[in-house]
Design an enzyme around this catalytic site. Structure first.
Site, mmCIF file in Angstrom:
data_model
loop_
_atom_site.group_PDB
_atom_site.id
_atom_site.type_symbol
_atom_site.label_atom_id
_atom_site.label_comp_id
_atom_site.label_asym_id
_atom_site.label_seq_id
_atom_site.Cartn_x
_atom_site.Cartn_y
_atom_site.Cartn_z
ATOM 1 N N HIS A 1 -1.887 0.099 11.906
ATOM 2 C CA HIS A 1 -1.739 -1.318 11.545
ATOM 3 C C HIS A 1 -0.282 -1.659 11.267
ATOM 4 O O HIS A 1 0.539 -0.771 11.100
ATOM 5 C CB HIS A 1 -2.574 -1.621 10.290
ATOM 6 N N HIS B 1 -0.553 12.354 -2.152
ATOM 7 C CA HIS B 1 -0.338 11.042 -2.772
ATOM 8 C C HIS B 1 -1.641 10.246 -2.835
ATOM 9 O O HIS B 1 -1.712 9.237 -3.520
ATOM 10 C CB HIS B 1 0.694 10.256 -1.958
ATOM 11 N N ASP B 2 -2.661 10.693 -2.071
ATOM 12 C CA ASP B 2 -3.931 9.969 -2.053
ATOM 13 C C ASP B 2 -4.918 10.562 -3.060
ATOM 14 O O ASP B 2 -4.699 11.627 -3.626
ATOM 15 C CB ASP B 2 -4.525 9.977 -0.643
ATOM 16 N N ARG C 1 -4.262 5.393 -7.531
ATOM 17 C CA ARG C 1 -3.515 6.501 -6.917
ATOM 18 C C ARG C 1 -2.113 6.617 -7.505
ATOM 19 O O ARG C 1 -1.488 7.670 -7.443
ATOM 20 C CB ARG C 1 -3.432 6.311 -5.393
ATOM 21 N N ASP D 1 -0.321 8.631 10.631
ATOM 22 C CA ASP D 1 -1.151 8.108 9.548
ATOM 23 C C ASP D 1 -2.470 7.538 10.080
ATOM 24 O O ASP D 1 -2.489 6.845 11.103
ATOM 25 C CB ASP D 1 -0.359 7.013 8.831
ATOM 26 N N GLN E 1 -2.867 -5.437 5.834
ATOM 27 C CA GLN E 1 -2.616 -4.429 6.873
ATOM 28 C C GLN E 1 -3.478 -4.779 8.083
ATOM 29 O O GLN E 1 -4.684 -4.528 8.088
ATOM 30 C CB GLN E 1 -2.972 -3.029 6.351
ATOM 31 N N GLU F 1 -3.143 12.905 10.325
ATOM 32 C CA GLU F 1 -3.829 12.674 9.045
ATOM 33 C C GLU F 1 -5.290 12.342 9.341
ATOM 34 O O GLU F 1 -5.639 11.206 9.638
ATOM 35 C CB GLU F 1 -3.184 11.529 8.268
ATOM 36 N N ASP G 1 0.840 -1.199 0.000
ATOM 37 C CA ASP G 1 0.000 0.000 0.000
ATOM 38 C C ASP G 1 0.881 1.258 0.000
ATOM 39 O O ASP G 1 0.747 2.125 0.861
ATOM 40 C CB ASP G 1 -0.941 -0.009 1.218
ATOM 41 N N ARG H 1 4.115 12.397 10.747
ATOM 42 C CA ARG H 1 2.743 12.357 10.244
ATOM 43 C C ARG H 1 2.076 11.118 10.819
ATOM 44 O O ARG H 1 2.509 9.990 10.542
ATOM 45 C CB ARG H 1 2.749 12.298 8.715
HETATM 46 C C1 GLC Z 1 -3.392 6.891 4.889
HETATM 47 C C2 GLC Z 1 -2.469 7.048 3.712
HETATM 48 C C3 GLC Z 1 -2.915 6.156 2.609
HETATM 49 C C4 GLC Z 1 -2.951 4.721 3.103
HETATM 50 C C5 GLC Z 1 -3.759 4.598 4.404
HETATM 51 C C6 GLC Z 1 -3.542 3.280 5.062
HETATM 52 O O1 GLC Z 1 -4.671 7.319 4.600
HETATM 53 O O2 GLC Z 1 -2.418 8.395 3.306
HETATM 54 O O3 GLC Z 1 -2.099 6.284 1.483
HETATM 55 O O4 GLC Z 1 -3.539 3.923 2.124
HETATM 56 O O5 GLC Z 1 -3.393 5.576 5.336
HETATM 57 O O6 GLC Z 1 -2.325 3.255 5.764
#
Ligand code: GLC
Length: 664
Positions: free
Chosen positions: A211, A420-421, A545, A311, A279, A353, A168, A309
């Protein structure tokens, strides 16, 4: 059945042990140790070392003293486990002592200048290390380019160990203490962060804490049936509990990874997997998980990272009969992380995030007395910006900016046009409905528009996780492609290219006008377009993506000084804007900011004021020339781009044009 009396006796013993532990903890509290600032002794070397050590201890104890009671309170609320708390505290000290001298110096400097990141000099850029420069050493060799882009904050996209093809984009970490081999080593990372610090560049990395990868050693042991490790995840031996969760937990990847659980035939268990099946969600109800993840966090911070960051943070706590998002315990954990970083590494910023609606995002700042994240993504503004591009109507954006502007000025947002998303269409649909736009049909329009099918669009890109059941879909594409650069280039249409560049630059000018820290996606500074080669890679093909995560095109970047090229034009305009932003103090994060009605549906007007300086920004979101019917009669203004005088009264603005008008 257990004998009642034995249970009682056991209870008593545990109680006594707990009381003893509390006593011990109390005795260890810094104020009891007598946190006294040591005298500086400057005689022989060993004395110097002792004095230095005593001073280090003193700093740690002072910080501990400030935070201990609250940290303990929060920890006990979640875990009620004294010995695990004592272990955590011991480790905080260990990580503090392990921290390099330069980093500790930075901690002290930033502790005394806590608003260091709220000024107008920050500009970020995010990139995947391999795409940008092959590996960590490569990034180090490109720092001059980064400086040339006026960037002083780089977000290195996930670089920790992750299984190829089940990663991922690196967000499935199999070892939090190892760098992916192809990218380098931990030593390379430390060299890179040190080199960045020499140039005044901050380094950001992801801490993927919700995760681990299924290849993480904990997951491997859990899979083999080791109960201690199974309890670090969510394991169920039949479908009953998963089916209960599924009733209330929404889906993150409805098409690419439907469902929130994965059946492991070899282990004979279901495991919770909110994101991809590989994950595995960590169980933060287990204090071992929390402690160990905090040690990972501090280990990484000690490699010289400035911005962590966090996540997917809203997802880290799960409760049955809830959506398993944004639960109160998540805030307890984030607050503890903030305290922990203030004790061990106070120069480090937490970037949360939280890709959700504003009322869910803002609580992650915490309160003024008990802050959580230092920074959060301005995600609704980002999505609303693209809605505005597609509709040429600024009404919703104006409303959204008013909401953000009304928030306490201490809050720092990370502003961006894309990352990136995918772009999820999280808009204020209640307001849109008042204008006759229904959620489903409007999402359909936006997705059609950005694919280039509707609304006189020049955009190019692809849908993401189109869900046939709900009709929902998100969108992927680079900024330049969404602005029309790709289409104009393909058609070799110079006029269309000029228009696309104007839109692209105007959007950046508008983004820079917002309070907070602007972050560019690498390649946007030269207008890089979509990369369709991901479709040829079986590990990536299902995840659109990757269309906007293409490799940096260094041969195009060679054109940045050539004013007749697309790259040269975009780079030059952005350079001009970035320099203005860094020069003019009115761009500081805590300036007054407001919007002004222009009486033209396509023209947005933003005002900023700070310590006697004022600027009016005008942005035309339409492909037609417009007039902004504003009437600011408080003095003379100069256009910061052309240097010419221009009054902010009935201003004519060319198609996709903008002005930065500064009061003289
Ligand atoms: C966050 C990341 C994304 C990822 C997700 C799972 O949202 O920005 O790219 O798929 O976490 O870790």
């Amino acid at each position: 059945m257990a004998n009642k009396r034995t249970v009682k006796k056991a209870d008593k013993i545990t109680e006594r042990a707990a009381a003893k532990r509390t006593e011990r903890m109390e005795a260890q509290k810094p104020e009891r140790i007598g946190a006294k600032k040591p005298e500086k002794i400057e005689t022989i070397n060993s004395e110097k070392i002792t004095a230095k050590k005593a001073e280090e201890d003193w700093i740690f104890q002072k910080r501990m003293e400030r935070h201990h009671d609250e940290l303990r309170w929060l920890y006990m609320e979640l875990y009620g486990n004294d010995s695990m708390f004592a272990e955590l505290c011991d480790n905080l000290r260990r990580f503090y002592l392990e921290r390099k001298e330069e980093l500790r110096a930075l901690d002290l400097e930033r502790e005394t200048n806590q608003g260091w990141y709220k000024k107008n000099d920050m500009l970020g850029m995010m990139f995947y290390i391999d795409n940008f420069a092959g590996n960590m050493k490569g990034v180090e060799s490109r720092l001059d380019y980064i400086e040339k882009c006026n960037v002083n904050y780089i977000h290195l996209m996930p670089f920790l160990d992750t299984p190829e093809g089940r990663s991922d984009g690196g967000y499935a970490v199999s070892d939090f203490r190892r760098v992916q081999e192809k990218l380098g080593t931990m030593a390379d990372l430390e060299n890179l962060t040190a080199a960045c610090h020499k140039k005044g560049i901050n380094v950001c990395m992801d801490f993927v804490m919700n995760h681990t990868s299924e290849d993480h050693e904990w997951a491997k042991k859990a899979r083999q049936g080791d109960g201690e490790y199974m309890s670090r995840y969510f394991f169920f031996d039949n479908a009953y509990m998963p089916s209960l969760y599924e009733k209330t937990v929404p889906q993150v990847f409805p098409t690419t990874a439907p469902g929130n659980f994965t059946w492991l035939p070899d282990a004979g268990h279901f495991v919770m997997t909110t994101f991809y099946p590989y994950q595995w969600d960590l169980n933060y109800k287990n204090p071992r998980v929390f402690n160990e993840m905090m040690y990972n966090f501090l280990y990484l911070a000690n490699r010289g990272i400035d911005i962590i960051r966090i996540d997917a943070v809203p997802y880290i706590w799960k409760e049955l009969n809830t959506q398993c998002r944004n639960l109160p315990q998540v805030h307890t954990i984030v607050r503890m992380m903030r305290i922990i970083s203030e004790i061990v590494c106070p120069s480090v910023l937490l970037l949360g995030e939280v890709v959700m609606e504003p009322e869910k995002v803002v609580p992650y700042f915490g309160t003024v007395e008990k802050p959580e994240c230092h920074m959060l993504y301005n995600v609704t503004t980002m999505a609303t910006t693209w809605h505005t591009v597609a509709t040429r109507n600024v009404k919703l954006l104006k409303k959204q900016l008013d909401i953000v502007d009304a928030l306490p000025k201490d809050y720092v947002f990370l502003n961006y046009l894309r990352c990136h998303d995918d772009i999820g269409w999280g808009l204020d649909y209640a307001s849109l409905l008042e204008e006759g736009m229904g959620e489903r049909s409007h999402k359909q329009y936006l997705n059609d528009y950005f694919q280039g099918y509707a609304g006189d669009s020049n955009s190019r890109g692809e849908l993401y996780n189109a869900d046939p059941v709900t009709g929902d879909a998100r969108f992927c594409g680079t900024t330049a492609s969404m602005c029309g650069v790709e289409k104009a280039g393909f058609e070799q249409n110079d006029q269309a290219m000029e228009k696309a560049i104007r839109l692209d630059v105007m959007l950046h000018a508008y983004m820079f006008m917002q309070s907070g820290i602007p972050v560019l996606y690498s390649g946007d500074e030269i207008g890089q377009v979509n990369d369709y080669t991901y479709k040829e890679n079986p590990n990536k093909a299902a995840d659109s993506r990757y269309i906007h995560r293409g490799a940096m095109n260094w041969s195009l970047a060679g054109n940045i000084s050539d004013p007749v090229t697309v790259e040269g034009k975009i780079f030059h305009f952005l350079d001009q804007l970035e320099k203005i932003r860094k020069r003019e103090k009115v761009f500081v994060s805590n300036a007054d900011t407001w919007t002004i009605e222009t009486w033209d549906p396509s023209v947005l007007c933003i005002g900023r004021y700070f310590e006697g300086e004022k600027i009016i920004g005008l942005f035309n979101f339409s492909e037609f020339d417009k007039t902004a019917w504003i009437n600011e009669t408080d003095g003379d203004y100069v256009d910061l781009i052309s240097g010419k005088e221009r009054k902010p009264i009935g201003v004519d603005i060319p198609a996709y044009g903008f002005y930065y008008l500064k009061k003289k």
